[in-house]
Enzyme design. Structure first.
Site, PDB file in Angstrom:
ATOM      1  CG  HIS A 220      -0.289   0.383   2.484  1.00 44.23           C
ATOM      2  ND1 HIS A 220       0.402  -0.538   3.222  1.00 44.23           N
ATOM      3  CD2 HIS A 220      -0.172   1.560   3.150  1.00 44.23           C
ATOM      4  CE1 HIS A 220       0.913   0.045   4.284  1.00 44.23           C
ATOM      5  NE2 HIS A 220       0.586   1.322   4.270  1.00 44.23           N
TER       6      HIS A 220
HETATM    7  C1  UD1 Z   1      -2.208   5.455   6.024  1.00 45.74           C
HETATM    8  C2  UD1 Z   1      -0.925   5.941   6.663  1.00 45.74           C
HETATM    9  C3  UD1 Z   1       0.130   4.855   6.567  1.00 45.74           C
HETATM   10  C4  UD1 Z   1      -0.373   3.533   7.115  1.00 45.74           C
HETATM   11  C5  UD1 Z   1      -1.655   3.169   6.392  1.00 45.74           C
HETATM   12  C6  UD1 Z   1      -2.214   1.860   6.898  1.00 45.74           C
HETATM   13  C7  UD1 Z   1      -0.431   8.355   6.526  1.00 45.74           C
HETATM   14  C8  UD1 Z   1       0.440   9.355   5.858  1.00 45.74           C
HETATM   15  N1  UD1 Z   1      -0.387   7.107   6.006  1.00 45.74           N
HETATM   16  O1  UD1 Z   1      -1.942   5.312   4.627  1.00 45.74           O
HETATM   17  O2  UD1 Z   1       1.251   5.234   7.322  1.00 45.74           O
HETATM   18  O3  UD1 Z   1       0.599   2.526   6.907  1.00 45.74           O
HETATM   19  O4  UD1 Z   1      -2.591   4.229   6.605  1.00 45.74           O
HETATM   20  O5  UD1 Z   1      -3.367   1.500   6.248  1.00 45.74           O
HETATM   21  O6  UD1 Z   1      -1.110   8.680   7.459  1.00 45.74           O
HETATM   22  N2  UD1 Z   1      -9.514   4.717   2.024  1.00 45.74           N
HETATM   23  C9  UD1 Z   1     -10.721   4.081   2.060  1.00 45.74           C
HETATM   24  N3  UD1 Z   1     -11.245   3.771   3.272  1.00 45.74           N
HETATM   25  C10 UD1 Z   1     -10.613   4.027   4.426  1.00 45.74           C
HETATM   26  C11 UD1 Z   1      -9.365   4.677   4.379  1.00 45.74           C
HETATM   27  C12 UD1 Z   1      -8.819   5.005   3.177  1.00 45.74           C
HETATM   28  O7  UD1 Z   1     -11.338   3.826   1.042  1.00 45.74           O
HETATM   29  O8  UD1 Z   1     -11.126   3.693   5.498  1.00 45.74           O
HETATM   30  C13 UD1 Z   1      -8.892   5.057   0.723  1.00 45.74           C
HETATM   31  C14 UD1 Z   1      -9.125   6.468   0.296  1.00 45.74           C
HETATM   32  O9  UD1 Z   1      -9.430   6.475  -1.060  1.00 45.74           O
HETATM   33  C15 UD1 Z   1      -7.765   7.131   0.511  1.00 45.74           C
HETATM   34  C16 UD1 Z   1      -6.798   5.977   0.371  1.00 45.74           C
HETATM   35  O10 UD1 Z   1      -7.511   4.815   0.795  1.00 45.74           O
HETATM   36  O11 UD1 Z   1      -7.508   8.131  -0.416  1.00 45.74           O
HETATM   37  C17 UD1 Z   1      -5.576   6.163   1.238  1.00 45.74           C
HETATM   38  O12 UD1 Z   1      -5.920   6.415   2.606  1.00 45.74           O
HETATM   39  P1  UD1 Z   1      -5.041   7.372   3.559  1.00 45.74           P
HETATM   40  O13 UD1 Z   1      -5.522   7.323   4.941  1.00 45.74           O
HETATM   41  O14 UD1 Z   1      -4.907   8.680   2.902  1.00 45.74           O
HETATM   42  O15 UD1 Z   1      -3.592   6.739   3.497  1.00 45.74           O
HETATM   43  P2  UD1 Z   1      -3.128   5.226   3.571  1.00 45.74           P
HETATM   44  O16 UD1 Z   1      -2.543   4.877   2.266  1.00 45.74           O
HETATM   45  O17 UD1 Z   1      -4.198   4.320   4.111  1.00 45.74           O
END
Ligand code: UD1
Length: 379
Positions: A220
């Site tokens: 991821h």
């Molecule tokens: C975040 C953390 C990362 C951690 C990871 C674990 C930061 C900078 N990054 O990254 O350190 O290892 O979480 O999972 O804080 N989304 C969903 N549902 C959710 C959450 C996210 O659909 O419940 C999707 C959204 O489209 C979003 C993308 O996933 O844009 C990324 O989510 P985000 O929280 O921005 O960062 P992670 O890649 O999950």
């Protein structure tokens, strides 16, 4: 700092935002409640992760109480997400008036809440301090450095972390080697892990797979999945591994979107790669326990595989968790296909690194943290 009166309000705000935070906060909250020291945890969930599979099942399985406040920030660019957490967290501090704010890990919610608290002169406690990948292109590295700079008390998971902190000018008196709270959670839940066959049945996977007869993959990191060329190169290697042994791949929402955009799901499915939605904590634990080896770019899985003694192949150029290499089962291979395949073949032929469990990854890190908090603030 001034000692607080024993009768003063002993409310500690504990912050969680994203999936890896949940495993870290669970044992701390449990220990605060059980220790008899009177510190009252007040749980704030920023809402950075909000999907049922990314949040609710973790709360249920880990016995984390419903948050006292859910800030509901959701997704966005780093600036938007961090700013929204800050804006919504400030009034909570004004209302609750905690004696300190405890943050864990390195996600955007960690730095956002730490920054708001320190500017209001509320002490910040950072759990999992001092880890450094020395790669400033990683958003988490920026979050780690800044959170450590603004924290009053810093709890580390491995001894070398203190060296990193001291080099950055942090007073050694504020650094406490407590061990690994994520491993507290792992050890507390191992016996309840969902058997991997139950997980496969749940997702209607009809493939006869032996215990230790599959690889587990998670992916991821933005550096691996956001760039189409890197993602496609990694998928081609995974396909090759799938032809050696089945690969079980629970897919993070960020990665799902990118693989779909690149039209690569069919190729994975045609080559023994079993794609699942994000799975719950007890499910990933069961998958890890039964995997022949794990391929990952996650920080948490590098540590969990070391604690379980399962070989881990890390698809990154560096790690902020060097003890998983020096003492544990982890090998860093980057994203070069030849290096990845060489490491996988080594494991398949020779068994992979055996490793040992690092000091204080013993299930008692939360106890050490809570004892130190009680002494530091109220002793
Ligand atoms: C975040 C953390 C990362 C951690 C990871 C674990 C930061 C900078 N990054 O990254 O350190 O290892 O979480 O999972 O804080 N989304 C969903 N549902 C959710 C959450 C996210 O659909 O419940 C999707 C959204 O489209 C979003 C993308 O996933 O844009 C990324 O989510 P985000 O929280 O921005 O960062 P992670 O890649 O999950």
């Amino acid at each position: 700092m001034e000692k607080q009166n024993n009768n003063a309000e002993k409310t500690l705000i504990c912050v969680v935002g994203a999936r890896p935070n949940f495993m870290k906060i669970a044992p701390i909250i449990k220990q605060l409640k059980n220790s008899g020291g009177g510190i009252r945890p007040y749980l704030v969930h920023t809402g950075q992760h909000y999907d049922q599979t990314m949040k609710d099942t973790f709360f249920e399985q880990l016995g984390i109480p419903e948050p006292d406040q859910d800030l509901g920030v959701g997704s966005g660019s780093h600036a938007v997400q961090t700013a929204n957490v800050m804006l919504r967290f400030e009034p909570v501090l004004d209302e609750v008036k905690p004696f300190a704010v405890l943050v864990v890990g390195d996600v955007n919610s960690t730095i956002a809440c730490g920054l708001v608290a320190v500017k209001k002169q509320i002490p910040v406690i950072h759990v999992e301090a001092g880890l450094r990948s020395f790669d400033r292109a990683m958003p988490e590295e920026i979050n780690r450095i800044l959170t450590d700079q603004l924290s009053d008390l810093l709890f580390t998971t491995e001894r070398d972390a203190a060296t990193n902190l001291i080099k950055e000018g942090i007073d050694p008196g504020r650094i406490h080697f407590a061990g690994n709270v994520m491993i507290d959670t792992l050890l507390a839940n191992c016996a309840q892990a969902t058997p991997f066959r139950t997980t496969l049945e749940r997702y209607q996977v009809n493939l006869a797979i032996e215990d230790k007869g599959f690889a587990l993959l998670t992916l991821h990191r933005p550096s691996n999945v956001d760039d189409a060329a890197t993602l496609s190169r990694l998928i081609q290697v995974i396909v090759k591994i799938g032809n050696r042994l089945p690969v079980i791949f629970p897919v993070h929402p960020r990665t799902q979107q990118k693989i779909r955009d690149a039209g690569l799901f069919d190729e994975l499915a045609a080559n023994n790669v079993i794609v699942l939605p994000p799975v719950a904590y007890l499910e990933i634990l069961g998958l890890m326990q039964s995997a022949r080896f794990v391929l990952t770019d996650s920080g948490g899985l590098q540590e969990e595989t070391t604690a379980l003694g399962v070989p881990c192949v890390t698809l990154r150029e560096n790690t902020e968790r060097p003890i998983t290499i020096s003492e544990g089962t982890n090998t860093i291979v980057g994203t070069d296909p030849d290096q990845i395949m060489a490491c996988v073949d080594d494991i398949l032929l020779g068994g992979g690194k055996a490793g040992r469990v690092p000091e204080y990854w013993d299930g008692h890190a939360a106890q050490r943290i809570v004892k130190t908090l009680e002494q530091y603030f109220f002793g």
